[in-house]
Design a protein around this motif. Structure first.
Motif, short mmCIF file in Angstrom:
data_model
loop_
_atom_site.label_atom_id
_atom_site.label_comp_id
_atom_site.label_asym_id
_atom_site.label_seq_id
_atom_site.Cartn_x
_atom_site.Cartn_y
_atom_site.Cartn_z
N LEU A 1 3.93 79.48 -29.54
CA LEU A 1 4.96 79.10 -30.50
C LEU A 1 5.01 77.58 -30.66
O LEU A 1 5.18 77.06 -31.77
CB LEU A 1 6.31 79.63 -30.04
CG LEU A 1 7.47 79.51 -31.03
CD1 LEU A 1 7.12 80.13 -32.36
CD2 LEU A 1 8.72 80.16 -30.45
N ASN A 2 4.85 76.85 -29.55
CA ASN A 2 4.81 75.38 -29.63
C ASN A 2 3.65 74.92 -30.51
O ASN A 2 3.78 73.97 -31.28
CB ASN A 2 4.69 74.78 -28.24
CG ASN A 2 6.04 74.50 -27.62
OD1 ASN A 2 6.99 74.18 -28.32
ND2 ASN A 2 6.14 74.64 -26.31
N SER A 3 2.51 75.59 -30.36
CA SER A 3 1.36 75.24 -31.17
C SER A 3 1.64 75.45 -32.65
O SER A 3 1.29 74.62 -33.49
CB SER A 3 0.15 76.07 -30.73
OG SER A 3 -0.97 75.80 -31.55
N ILE A 4 2.33 76.57 -32.96
CA ILE A 4 2.67 76.85 -34.36
C ILE A 4 3.63 75.79 -34.90
O ILE A 4 3.45 75.26 -36.00
CB ILE A 4 3.29 78.25 -34.48
CG1 ILE A 4 2.24 79.32 -34.16
CG2 ILE A 4 3.88 78.48 -35.86
CD1 ILE A 4 2.80 80.72 -34.05
N LEU A 5 4.66 75.47 -34.10
CA LEU A 5 5.64 74.49 -34.57
C LEU A 5 5.02 73.10 -34.69
O LEU A 5 5.37 72.33 -35.59
CB LEU A 5 6.82 74.45 -33.59
CG LEU A 5 7.60 75.77 -33.46
CD1 LEU A 5 8.72 75.61 -32.46
CD2 LEU A 5 8.15 76.22 -34.81
N GLU A 6 4.08 72.78 -33.79
CA GLU A 6 3.39 71.49 -33.91
C GLU A 6 2.56 71.44 -35.18
O GLU A 6 2.48 70.39 -35.85
CB GLU A 6 2.52 71.26 -32.68
CG GLU A 6 3.31 70.93 -31.42
CD GLU A 6 2.42 70.83 -30.19
OE1 GLU A 6 1.18 70.96 -30.37
OE2 GLU A 6 2.95 70.62 -29.09
N ASP A 7 1.92 72.59 -35.53
CA ASP A 7 1.17 72.63 -36.80
C ASP A 7 2.08 72.39 -37.98
O ASP A 7 1.70 71.71 -38.94
CB ASP A 7 0.47 73.99 -36.94
CG ASP A 7 -0.67 74.16 -35.96
OD1 ASP A 7 -1.12 73.14 -35.40
OD2 ASP A 7 -1.11 75.30 -35.73
N VAL A 8 3.32 72.95 -37.91
CA VAL A 8 4.27 72.73 -39.00
C VAL A 8 4.63 71.25 -39.09
O VAL A 8 4.68 70.66 -40.19
CB VAL A 8 5.53 73.58 -38.78
CG1 VAL A 8 6.61 73.22 -39.80
CG2 VAL A 8 5.21 75.06 -38.88
#
Length: 647
Positions: free
Chosen positions: A62-69
């Motif tokens: 989830l952190n990776s997804i939010l960082e992509d955002v």
């Protein structure tokens, strides 16, 4: 049932078989309890490791997804600044951003009112509406975006931020609008002239929920995600999403365990807890997403974690019970056959049981236990005479022990000062004390002495009663004298006494003690209260009050414990009454304790001198207990330093 009980009483074989089976059952119970305990611990540790890894992997994903955002927002910001004078390009940028980021449900680039000439509202928005990606200018009189949180938060904070969950509109046409719940990553747009607008990248709460709900380390486990304010972003119950926080249920029905979990998650702690959720004992494993201030948790019902273990335990328990029943019937038949000669001997020994000790039993020369038993019966008459002699000696020993205990009591009481007044040459000291052990010897103590113009005094209560307590009391009293003679302040005395008592204290005994030192010249009182009852300060012109004392631990428990001393100035002409808990916990025949209220009431009577105060309290205690046996040692000490007694 009664016939079965009578049968067991009459049958030695049945009783012996029952004893054998009972012992075997205890062995089985001990072995299986240990096995189940260790197995359950291993299952629990494995579950903790498994669930912790799952939640940590989910947070990493989830952190990776939010960082992509957030990276997408940075890239979009760069494009916006390069083409700030091309409002039509903003539409294409939002559309491209959503197309290249599958996690996004929408994207908007919004500007301050009238930023673009001829456009009071300008908010370029691209998002999925009815499953189709659409791009539009979403600002109008019905949707004044510049009053919404996702626009105002970056403006007010002047920095990027993740919003709390909110509802926005999913617009199919001018008349058809549907609410969707989301969170947004917002980034302010600024120029030299100030704030000009904001970039907002939206993630649907439904997408978050679907994505995290697939994480199931156990069949009935589920994931939750809360925001910085505790609002549910992900939860299996859709009624709780957006509208409830992790503390909502606790407002209706007190749920301290869940409230503590919520506070820990809001503090961005990581770990696990065992608590009751929806009436089921569950383990909750949680870890934070520190970049957003959110916290994720996985709830695993205890029945899922220990389900297979409990089924195996039930099967093994059933097998054990059946095995014990089989063992009982086998033992009964074997023992009954083996002990048949014993039944014959029992009938022949009935005459001896009725008092005819001169009855001659049939001679039995067998070397087994039955032969030994028969010969033992033959020796019974002489054995009884020997027994009577032993009984007389035992009685004499008991009398001797009672006498030795009385001597021990006299020695113990002789160690405690009992001559009053204790310092007849000092008219400024009024002191009186008494000690009444609950048994022959006790664990209470008091002591006092004068050194270098200061009066050292103490009162204490050793854990337990009897001889061990009296020995521990003797050591504590001697240590008080030894440390006091060194001129140490009360706190240092307590520290040194505690160190010595803690060394080699395998019985874990301890003593509560109040240590006081009064400067006879100034009347200043220094003291250290080591877990003891607070003394009572007697006011000649007012109500007695308990002395305010710093909380310290008892002596002999923790070797490295810290002790804090206190000081009260100008304590002359102020009587101080000290006591052990044998006073306020004294019980009458109805088990009603004397209590602090009665204590203060008795001490509230007009004060004349220390001896009168102590004896008045003794009389009050005697009236209260009304002859009931003392449950604890009772010790009292009253001291006053008088101004008019000085030379």
């Amino acid at each position: 049932m009664r016939k079965l009980i009578d049968s067991f009483r009459r049958s030695f074989s049945a009783r012996l078989s029952l004893w054998v089976v009972s012992f075997a059952a205890l062995v089985f119970l001990a072995a299986m309890s240990y096995f189940f305990f260790v197995s359950r611990r291993y299952v629990r540790e494995e579950a903790i490791l498994r669930a912790t890894q799952v939640v940590e992997n989910s947070v990493l994903r989830l952190n990776s997804i939010l960082e992509d955002v957030e990276i997408s927002a940075d890239n979009l910001e760069w494009l916006v600044y390069r083409h700030l004078d091309e409002p039509e390009a903003m539409m294409e940028y939002t559309r491209t951003t959503v197309q290249s980021n599958p996690v996004l449900s929408g994207c908007s680039i919004s500007f301050e009112p009238d930023y673009y000439k001829g456009h009071h509202y300008y908010s370029a928005y691209s998002g999925y509406i009815g499953g189709t990606l659409q791009t539009e200018q979403e600002g109008d009189e019905d949707y004044q975006y510049f009053y919404l949180d996702w626009y105002l938060q970056p403006k007010l904070l002047n920095q990027p931020c993740w919003t709390e969950p909110y509802s926005d509109w999913e617009q199919d046409d001018a008349e058809d609008r549907q609410t969707q719940r989301m969170v947004s990553y917002c980034k302010p747009l600024t120029t030299a002239d100030g704030y000009i607008g904001a970039i907002s990248l939206d993630i649907s709460l439904k997408w978050l929920s679907d994505n995290l709900s697939s994480v199931k380390p156990y069949p009935h486990s589920y994931s939750i995600l809360i925001s910085r304010g505790g609002t549910y972003l992900v939860h299996p119950d859709p009624d709780k999403l957006f509208y409830q926080t992790i503390f909502t249920e606790g407002l209706i029905t007190p749920m301290p365990e869940q409230d503590e979990l919520g506070m820990s998650m809001l503090k961005l702690d990581a770990g696990y807890r065992r608590l009751l959720i929806d009436g089921k004992r569950s383990y909750v494993f949680y870890t934070p997403l520190k970049a957003t201030g959110w916290s994720m948790a996985i709830v695993c019902p205890e029945r899922d974690i220990f389900g297979r273990f409990n089924r195996l335990r039930g099967l093994i328990t059933t097998i054990d019970i059946l095995g014990l029943l089989l063992l009982f019937f086998t033992c009964f038949r074997v023992i009954r056959k083996t002990l048949q000669p014993l039944s014959d001997l029992a009938r022949q020994a009935e005459d001896i049981a009725s008092g005819h000790f001169d009855t001659v039993l049939p001679e039995n020369t067998k070397p087994d236990e039955l032969g030994t038993l028969s010969r033992s019966f033959a020796d019974m008459q002489s054995s009884l005479v020997t027994y009577m002699d032993e009984l007389q000696r035992t009685t004499a020993n008991k009398v001797r022990i009672q006498g030795e205990l009385q001597i021990a009591r006299d020695i113990q009481m002789g160690m405690i000062p009992q001559v009053f007044p204790p310092f007849p040459e000092r008219k400024d000291i009024d002191l009186y004390a008494c000690m009444v052990p609950a048994r022959e010897v006790g664990g209470d103590l008091y002591d006092y002495f004068i050194q270098d113009g200061r009066l050292y005094f103490c009162i204490g209560d050793v854990s337990g009663k009897g001889v061990p307590a009296s020995l521990f009391m003797t050591v504590a009293r001697n240590l008080f004298r030894a440390t006091g003679r060194q001129g140490l302040p009360p706190a240092d005395m307590a520290h040194r006494i505690n160190e010595i008592l803690s060394d080699g204290n395998e019985q874990l005994m301890f003593v509560t003690m109040f240590i006081g030192v009064i400067d006879l010249r100034t009347g200043d009182l220094e003291f250290c209260n080591c877990g003891h009852n607070p003394p009572v300060v007697l006011r000649r012109d007012g109500k007695p009050v308990f002395l305010s004392c710093q909380a310290n631990t008892s002596l002999g428990i923790l070797r490295d414990a810290k002790f804090e001393g206190e000081r009260v100035t100008g304590f002359k002409d102020t009587p101080l009454f000290l006591y052990t808990d044998g006073l306020n916990e004294a019980e009458n025949p109805e088990h009603e304790i004397f209590g602090s209220d009665r204590l203060l009431a008795v001490l509230g009577e007009p004060y004349t001198d220390a001896e009168t105060a102590v004896k008045r309290m003794q009389s009050a205690i005697a009236d209260h207990v009304a002859g009931a046996d003392a449950s604890d040692d009772l010790t009292m000490l009253c001291v006053e330093i008088k101004t008019d007694g000085l030379d």
